[in-house]
Design an enzyme around this catalytic site. Structure first.
Site, mmCIF file in Angstrom:
data_model
loop_
_atom_site.group_PDB
_atom_site.id
_atom_site.type_symbol
_atom_site.label_atom_id
_atom_site.label_comp_id
_atom_site.label_asym_id
_atom_site.label_seq_id
_atom_site.Cartn_x
_atom_site.Cartn_y
_atom_site.Cartn_z
ATOM 1 N N ARG A 134 11.491 -5.035 6.643
ATOM 2 C CA ARG A 134 12.346 -4.790 5.469
ATOM 3 C C ARG A 134 13.778 -4.769 5.973
ATOM 4 O O ARG A 134 14.070 -4.173 7.002
ATOM 5 C CB ARG A 134 11.967 -3.454 4.840
ATOM 6 C CG ARG A 134 12.641 -3.142 3.513
ATOM 7 C CD ARG A 134 11.833 -2.054 2.824
ATOM 8 N NE ARG A 134 12.392 -1.577 1.588
ATOM 9 C CZ ARG A 134 13.074 -0.429 1.477
ATOM 10 N NH1 ARG A 134 13.322 0.301 2.533
ATOM 11 N NH2 ARG A 134 13.501 -0.039 0.300
ATOM 12 N N ALA B 116 3.056 1.860 2.962
ATOM 13 C CA ALA B 116 4.265 1.021 2.923
ATOM 14 C C ALA B 116 5.351 1.698 2.091
ATOM 15 O O ALA B 116 6.534 1.681 2.459
ATOM 16 C CB ALA B 116 3.939 -0.352 2.343
ATOM 17 N N CYS C 21 0.825 -1.205 0.000
ATOM 18 C CA CYS C 21 0.000 0.000 0.000
ATOM 19 C C CYS C 21 0.867 1.267 0.000
ATOM 20 O O CYS C 21 2.086 1.217 0.134
ATOM 21 C CB CYS C 21 -0.922 -0.003 1.210
ATOM 22 S SG CYS C 21 -0.048 0.228 2.774
ATOM 23 N N HIS D 238 5.963 6.372 -2.601
ATOM 24 C CA HIS D 238 7.299 6.873 -2.954
ATOM 25 C C HIS D 238 7.202 8.350 -3.333
ATOM 26 O O HIS D 238 8.001 9.170 -2.892
ATOM 27 C CB HIS D 238 7.875 6.124 -4.163
ATOM 28 C CG HIS D 238 7.991 4.649 -3.983
ATOM 29 N ND1 HIS D 238 7.879 3.771 -5.036
ATOM 30 C CD2 HIS D 238 8.205 3.890 -2.877
ATOM 31 C CE1 HIS D 238 8.036 2.542 -4.594
ATOM 32 N NE2 HIS D 238 8.227 2.583 -3.296
HETATM 33 FE FE1 CFM Z 1 13.073 0.401 -5.594
HETATM 34 FE FE2 CFM Z 1 12.456 -1.924 -5.855
HETATM 35 FE FE3 CFM Z 1 11.091 -0.278 -4.233
HETATM 36 FE FE4 CFM Z 1 13.618 -1.037 -3.633
HETATM 37 FE FE5 CFM Z 1 12.672 -3.058 -2.042
HETATM 38 FE FE6 CFM Z 1 11.525 -3.865 -4.300
HETATM 39 FE FE7 CFM Z 1 10.158 -2.291 -2.683
HETATM 40 MO MO1 CFM Z 1 10.678 -4.768 -1.983
HETATM 41 S S1 CFM Z 1 14.429 -1.318 -5.563
HETATM 42 S S2 CFM Z 1 12.654 0.854 -3.500
HETATM 43 S S3 CFM Z 1 14.535 -1.922 -1.867
HETATM 44 S S4 CFM Z 1 11.184 -0.355 -6.353
HETATM 45 S S5 CFM Z 1 12.736 -4.948 -2.946
HETATM 46 S S6 CFM Z 1 12.092 -3.904 -6.481
HETATM 47 S S7 CFM Z 1 9.466 -3.943 -3.771
HETATM 48 S S8 CFM Z 1 10.967 -2.822 -0.781
HETATM 49 S S9 CFM Z 1 9.245 -0.373 -3.035
#
Ligand code: CFM
Length: 539
Positions: free
Chosen positions: A92, A61, A58, A191
């Protein structure tokens, strides 16, 4: 064995009702890289359909867990019911170090306002104010970040007003995020919200100057399993000063100081491209996509950084470091490649790793036959060139786009547009660009966005890959089907996998998993008995 991907695609979606079938069909592309590098269009970053069992997380997260959480001395306080905190607590593997005893580290803590029914009915702002004060009295942090969970948005608590008030009262930086879980279609929205917050509340707050010659920020590196430590070591041995990392092993002060760097190098494009773009607009720092997953890829990235600084001393130092590292990589690679050559992999991870890790498999002769992101956007698949044509839907409109202009005092173009164009042409550097995953995949491979559980099972039955890469939610369902599953979020408690030493770890781990005989013995009681391989029967 070659299977027609068109037949596979049909097979994956035929069970769905009509509307869903069309939707999933648009999210499954059969790759074809044209002469000019064009690839087919794929539908991405749209809502998951209920019931498909998505891999996604989500918005909360993505904001709290992914982008802000890894910073060790920003105190994260979750405004919401306790479950949102509990299930995000230490899940994580973003690691951090405290170099001195005075350094603060709050990563192990889990702070929540623990909202109850009463707060939902009468409002939770009062409780939030008390919680911020209590957290301050206990820990005396430099900054407190407040994260909103779904009910906060639904009842209309104003976390930003509370943050402003408490900032005034406590004299430290307090800021809030409207990152309610439902705010976007996945963690990707989180993000963006986190990037906006970094930009509004942190970047540019610390003016400490540095007289180092080569200053960079490493963006989109979260130090999972120690990846960031490996990269810090490589960069410092090359003589490159890392002002800050967003946000693995970082502190509030280093991020606040990041506008003093001369180049932003971007690992994970999906999670941090917004901050990179905004820093260029406001401060004049160019950004460049790098990839430190894979030994060859790491060497190439280092050489590009050295080219950017146009310094012969740095170029020579980078070559020395590459030479120091490559011997050990090649020794392991030769052994592992002989054992893995020709094996197949499938990758379904987040928004960047499904692309980056294909490089490591290629280096040991393994072929990625199907790959996809959980929450990537079309630019992560097809490259940033599709950005101007992207339709902004209602879900994306939900997320604030900051209007960024050059800072009147602090803007300083580090390179002129002509210099950048020259560098770009000379070294294939991707300034302000990312070519995406599909142009680097073979023709006739399948690319699937936001894969469903049903599609996963059918793919495994049809292709029987040698390894499947995903996360904890998929791991045991996949392994029960007799196929090893490598977690590429947490690394299965392994890693680091970045840089040269990371590549060695990855080769060894994949060798162990893909060549383990146990998988061929998985035989459920209802299935006809399998013949055991002769060499085992003889033991
Ligand atoms: Fe970038 Fe990723 Fe992500 Fe990531 Fe991660 Fe991920 Fe993630 Mo899991 S590199 S930041 S450190 S998009 S592994 S493939 S899904 S936490 S949001």
């Amino acid at each position: 064995m070659s299977i027609d991907p068109r037949i596979v695609k049909e097979e994956l979606i035929q069970i769905y009702p009509k509307k869903l079938r069309q939707k999933r069909s648009d999210a499954i592309a059969i790759n074809h890289v044209g002469e000019d590098g064009t690839v087919p269009e794929i539908k991405a970053n749209t809502r998951s359909s209920p019931g498909i069992i998505t891999q996604r997380g989500c918005t909360y997260a993505g904001c709290k867990g992914v982008v802000i959480g890894p910073s060790r001395d920003i105190l994260s306080l979750v405004h919401g019911p306790i479950g949102c905190s509990f299930y995000a607590w230490l899940t994580r593997r973003n690691q951090t170090r405290t170099p001195t005893l005075e350094d603060q580290n709050f990563i192990n803590y889990c702070l929540s306002t623990d909202m109850q029914e009463e707060n939902i009915v009468f409002g939770g702002e009062k409780k939030l104010r008390v919680a911020v004060k209590e957290a301050f009295d206990l820990f005396h942090p430099k900054a407190i970040a407040i994260f909103s969970t779904c009910p906060v948005g639904l009842i209309g608590d104003d976390v930003h007003a509370v943050a402003r008030e408490m900032k005034e009262e406590l004299g430290i930086n307090v800021f809030g995020f409207s990152c309610e879980g439902y705010r976007g279609v996945s963690q990707s929205a989180g993000h963006h919200i986190a990037n906006n917050g970094l930009f509004k509340h942190i970047i540019g707050n610390n003016e400490t100057p540095h007289d180092d010659k080569f200053k960079v920020n490493l963006l989109g590196e979260y130090n999972i399993g120690g990846d960031g430590f490996v990269l810090e070591d490589i960069l410092s041995r090359c003589g490159i000063k890392q002002i800050s990392t967003f946000s693995g092993n970082s502190t509030y002060d280093t991020m606040a100081n990041s506008h003093t760097a001369d180049l932003n190098i971007v690992m994970c494009h999906r999670s941090i491209n917004y901050a990179a773009e905004m820093m260029e607009k406001r401060f004049g720092i160019p950004w460049m996509k790098v990839n430190f997953i894979g030994a060859e890829a790491s060497a190439k990235s280092l050489r590009r950084i050295a080219e950017y600084f146009e310094d012969d001393g740095l170029k020579a130092r980078v070559e020395e470091v590459i030479a120091e590292e490559m011997g050990a990589v090649e020794a392991t690679r030769a052994i592992v490649k002989a054992r893995c050559q020709g094996k197949t992999a499938m990758l379904f991870v987040g928004g960047s790793r499904a692309h980056h890790y294909q490089q490591l498999f290629t280096e040991i002769g393994m072929k990625t036959i199907v790959a996809g992101y959980e929450f990537g956007h079309r630019d992560d698949y097809e490259g940033r060139k599709v950005l101007p044509g992207l339709k902004v839907d209602a879900d994306s409109k939900n997320i604030e786009e900051l209007d960024v202009v050059p800072d009147p005092e602090r803007y300083r173009a580090r390179r002129s547009p002509e210099q950048l164009a020259k560098l770009q042409a000379m070294t294939e550097m991707e300034f302000k660009d990312y070519i995406g995953m599909m142009p680097e995949m073979d023709n006739e491979t399948l690319v699937i966005d936001d894969i469903s559980h049903h599609e996963t099972e059918r793919l495994l039955e049809i292709y029987r890959p040698d390894i499947f890469c995903a996360g904890i939610k998929e791991k045991y369902a996949v392994q029960k089907m007799g196929i090893p599953c490598k977690q590429l979020h947490s690394y299965d408690y392994g890693g680091p996998y970045a840089g040269f030493r990371g590549a060695i770890n990855f080769f060894n781990d994949i060798d162990r998993m893909a060549n383990m005989k146990i998988w061929s013995f998985v035989n459920p009681p209802w299935a006809p008995k399998k013949e055991q391989p002769a060499e085992v029967a003889a033991d």
